[in-house]
Design an enzyme around this catalytic site. Structure first.
Site, short mmCIF file in Angstrom:
data_model
loop_
_atom_site.label_atom_id
_atom_site.label_comp_id
_atom_site.label_asym_id
_atom_site.label_seq_id
_atom_site.Cartn_x
_atom_site.Cartn_y
_atom_site.Cartn_z
N TYR A 216 36.65 67.23 0.88
CA TYR A 216 37.53 66.61 -0.12
C TYR A 216 38.97 66.45 0.40
CZ TYR A 216 40.47 66.11 -4.29
OH TYR A 216 41.41 65.69 -5.20
N HIS B 228 35.96 76.30 4.58
CA HIS B 228 37.05 75.62 5.27
C HIS B 228 38.39 76.16 4.81
CE1 HIS B 228 39.36 71.63 5.99
NE2 HIS B 228 39.48 72.43 7.02
N ALA C 141 40.58 77.43 -0.31
CA ALA C 141 39.42 77.41 0.59
C ALA C 141 38.44 76.39 0.03
CB ALA C 141 38.78 78.79 0.66
N GLU C 142 37.96 75.49 0.89
CA GLU C 142 36.92 74.55 0.47
C GLU C 142 35.59 75.17 0.86
OE1 GLU C 142 37.72 69.86 0.77
OE2 GLU C 142 38.26 70.93 2.58
N ILE C 143 34.70 75.28 -0.12
CA ILE C 143 33.38 75.84 0.16
C ILE C 143 32.39 74.69 0.09
CG2 ILE C 143 31.63 77.40 -0.75
CD1 ILE C 143 33.91 79.35 -1.21
#
Ligand code: 3HC
Length: 707
Positions: free
Chosen positions: A498, A450, A461-463
């Protein structure tokens, strides 16, 4: 065995002395107080050498000149007097170098930052390499500090106050060519001839006493008290507008440079050392240093323990829209990997290619990039309407619109055309990864990746993993995100993941305050004063009111009533109010300053007569507390792996005030018990959405903190 030293001296036959810097056992050179004695010995020898023709200061670590004073050493100081004395020690050492009566040249390859640049500025000349690793700057302000070993005095004297001020106030890091243009370095050369070029310069030059070369206009401005007064008062005004009193380093930097300009170099150094000591003890600097330590630690992590990432040679991007275009850009330009873009129509592909071209061309125009590099980067980008070229893709990043069936179909398509290990990374912001992977033949290859908009600028970056994501997939995706220049946090699947999850209750509360009659700009200003880059209502316009309206009920259904948005979206959307995208939102987008003032018609639409009743502090607390509470839920549920990830995610993804250290550091600073008290106070006044998260209650009971 003799102990290895960080500073060693080589006396050459041509009577040039070379000071080699190589801090033993470390990947980067940094300056530590314990080196003082060895530097003194090196300088003693140089001063005693009667036939010396010149001195060159160079690092033996390729790609690292000196990255500044050791930040851990600064962090370990307990009093302002301790940090002040570190600064003085550096000043004295650099003073001695500057006083040498032979030409001294700094030969710079790699990071030349903070104390590293201060060392180079004390040298009489500077030669830097054209390597991409060579960065030159005074980033102390980003640590809530100021340059403490002469930087605030030498840089303005070298290039003038007007050019030095913005560099020191922003901490901007320059490439060698930019530094040359500004007059900070004298020459730029390839790394292979750095030492030779520096020696040659030393042999043909004269030892230099500091001089300022002013143009006529500059002489009038900077050379007179009145002129300087104008420069500094403008700088103060701008700094205050930007910092809202939250970043004490900015004022101190201006004060220090101004003091030195009026009272002279020596007095300026005194003031600088004292200010350095004071700033190092501020809570703001402490929190900013914590961010440095956190991000440095994160650079080393794979995201999956000891599992090594697989090699990535090719990337596929599905969808050439705003996000897809940005993802293709960071893949080709930052990661240096080929990116193949697929879209259902040519317009999408052209859009994505043009998106990259425009960003690169801007750099070329500003002379930050050579045209050849633009061309090489563009060659890494290609597009197609079908899956040709996707067979070799190691990672495919999906950035099409939010439709579960479509995304599941794409998983199946990529499983059919890709290879056995091709990772399917979805950039969804709202659909569960578990559902996207539900029909996958190889669910272990499916993961969320994301990005935040605009992709080329936002650092996070959200993984997102689902139950079946394999460790190799996690490690490889983390490695790709890092190559793309992102700081990744690995999070667990769940509505909003999150970042959007902690954002939602905060935005809802801001909307509620507006519906209660607080003026829109008052709410926004309160949160900007708290330290967010933009206020929540402005952010709602940026994100899209329609998007927020779509996501809100999903969040409430999945996560519970505390996520229920106030009932106003219907009226806004009936009025076609989508935000910035259609120029109609809480703010007005017509007129001279689009987006700057509130569109007053929104009040009558919502049936409100605005009047400011609450203090800014109250508004900030009411909204921010809900974000903090939700962050605690995320930690307890394992959505985030640690308070550190939660802090970095909020700072880099939302712009949570960095000087507060992130939600968890902030809760620690205020005290978890006090946070619980405040939540319970609001719970009584405003309802159950303020019920403290069970984790907070437990921590308060046991008097615990997150760190
Ligand atoms: C008196 C003076 O005015 C005060 C000062 O100088 S304050 C310090 C100013 N300097 C800075 O802020 C620079 C901080 N460093 C950086 O920005 C980045 O590390 C960098 C651009 C130099 C290199 O980045 P990158 O190549 O990604 O390497 P990175 O992983 O960050 O760093 C490599 C190692 O150097 C260490 N390091 C780099 N700069 C450091 C510093 N100033 N202090 C302590 N450690 C430092 C990192 O902690 C890391 O150590 P590790 O491998 O043992 O964990």
């Amino acid at each position: 065995m003799t102990e290895q030293k960080a500073f060693t001296l080589e006396l050459r036959d041509d009577n040039v002395a070379v000071i080699h810097i190589d801090v033993p056992g470390e990947s980067m050179n940094t300056l530590k107080a314990s080196f003082a004695e060895e530097v003194a010995q090196v300088l003693n020898k140089i001063e005693q050498h009667s036939d010396l023709k010149g001195v060159v200061v160079i690092s033996d670590k390729p790609g690292s000149f000196v990255a500044g004073a050791d930040i851990s050493m600064i962090d370990a100081c307990e009093t302002a007097a301790d940090t002040e004395s570190l600064a003085r020690q550096g000043q004295a050492m650099f003073d001695r170098i500057e006083q040498l009566n032979v030409p001294v040249v700094a030969a710079i390859d790699g990071a030349c930052l903070g104390g590293g640049l201060e060392l180079a500025l004390a040298c009489h000349y500077r030669v830097a390499t054209d390597s991409g690793k060579t960065v030159i700057g005074l980033p102390e302000v980003q640590l809530g500090l100021l340059p403490g070993s002469g930087g605030t005095q030498r840089l303005p004297r070298l290039i003038g106050v007007q050019k030095a001020l913005p560099l020191i106030l922003t901490g901007k890091q320059l490439r060698a060519k930019q530094a040359k243009k500004l007059g900070i370095v004298d020459d730029v050369v390839p790394a292979s001839i750095l030492l030779d070029a520096a020696i040659e310069l030393a042999l043909k030059s004269k030892a230099k006493v500091r001089t300022v070369q002013h143009s006529m206009l500059n002489k009038m401005l900077e050379g007179t008290g009145v002129g300087r007064g104008i420069i500094f008062s403008k700088a103060r005004e701008q700094a205050q507008a930007k910092a809202k009193g939250n970043y004490p380093a900015l004022d101190k930097i201006i004060d220090t440079i101004a003091y030195g300009a009026d009272k002279g170099f020596k007095a300026g150094l005194e003031f600088e050392a004292r200010s350095f000591g004071e700033l190092a003890m501020t809570p703001e600097s402490k929190q900013l240093r914590n961010i440095f330590f956190a991000t440095t630690a994160m650079k080393k992590e794979t995201g999956a323990g000891d599992t090594k990432p697989r090699e990535i040679n090719r990337v596929g991007v599905l969808g050439g829209g705003l996000m897809g275009g940005g993802i293709a850009y960071v893949t080709a330009a930052k990661a240096g990997l080929p990116a193949r873009i697929k879209d259902i129509n040519e317009k999408g592909i052209v859009h994505a290619l043009k998106y990259s071209y425009d960003l690169l061309n801007k750099k070329v125009k500003r002379k930050h990039m050579a045209r050849a590099e633009l061309e090489a980067t563009m060659l890494r980008l290609s597009g197609s309407l079908d899956y040709s070229g996707f067979g070799q893709a190691d990672v495919v990043i999906e950035a099409v619109f939010e439709d579960l069936n479509l995304k599941q179909q794409m998983v199946a398509d990529i499983e059919a055309v890709g290879h056995e290990n091709t990772i399917f990374a979805t950039n969804t912001s709202s659909l569960p990864i578990t559902k996207i992977a539900a029909n996958a033949k190889r669910p272990e290859n499916v993961i969320g990746l994301h990005y935040f908009s605009p992709v080329d600028k936002m650092p996070l970056a959200e993984i997102i993993t689902h139950e079946g994501t394999s460790d190799e997939t996690i490690a490889t995706t983390v490695a790709l995100a890092k190559k793309q220049g992102k700081t990744p946090i690995v999070v667990k699947d769940g509505a909003g993941f999150y970042v959007n999850r902690i954002l939602a209750p905060y935005m809802n509360e801001a909307a509620r305050l507006v519906l209660e009659g607080e003026p829109i700009e008052v709410v926004d200003q309160a949160l900007v004063k708290f330290g967010f880059p933009v206020g929540p209502m402005k952010l709602m316009d940026e994100v899209g009111i329609d998007v927020a309206a779509k996501v809100a009920p999903i969040m409430a259904d999945e996560l519970g009533e505390r996520f229920r948005a106030p009932d106003a979206f219907g009226k806004l959307l009936d009025d076609e109010r989508k935000g910035k995208k259609n120029q109609k939102g809480f703010y007005a987008y017509s007129g001279k300053k689009p987006g700057k003032s509130v569109d007053e018609s929104v009040y009558s639409l919502l049936g409100i007569s605005p009047s400011s009743k609450l203090s800014g502090e109250e508004i900030a607390q009411r909204t921010a507390l809900l974000m903090l509470n939700e962050a605690a839920y995320c930690l307890a549920e394992g959505i985030i792996r640690s308070p550190r990830d939660g802090d970095i995610g909020a700072i880099f993804g939302i712009g949570f005030p960095p000087f507060r250290g992130g939600p968890f550091r902030y809760m620690d600073a205020v005290g978890v018990t006090e946070i619980v008290n405040r939540l319970q106070g609001y719970q009584q006044q405003h309802g159950e959405r303020y019920t403290p998260a069970p984790l907070l209650l437990k921590m308060a009971e046991n008097n615990e903190s997150f760190y």
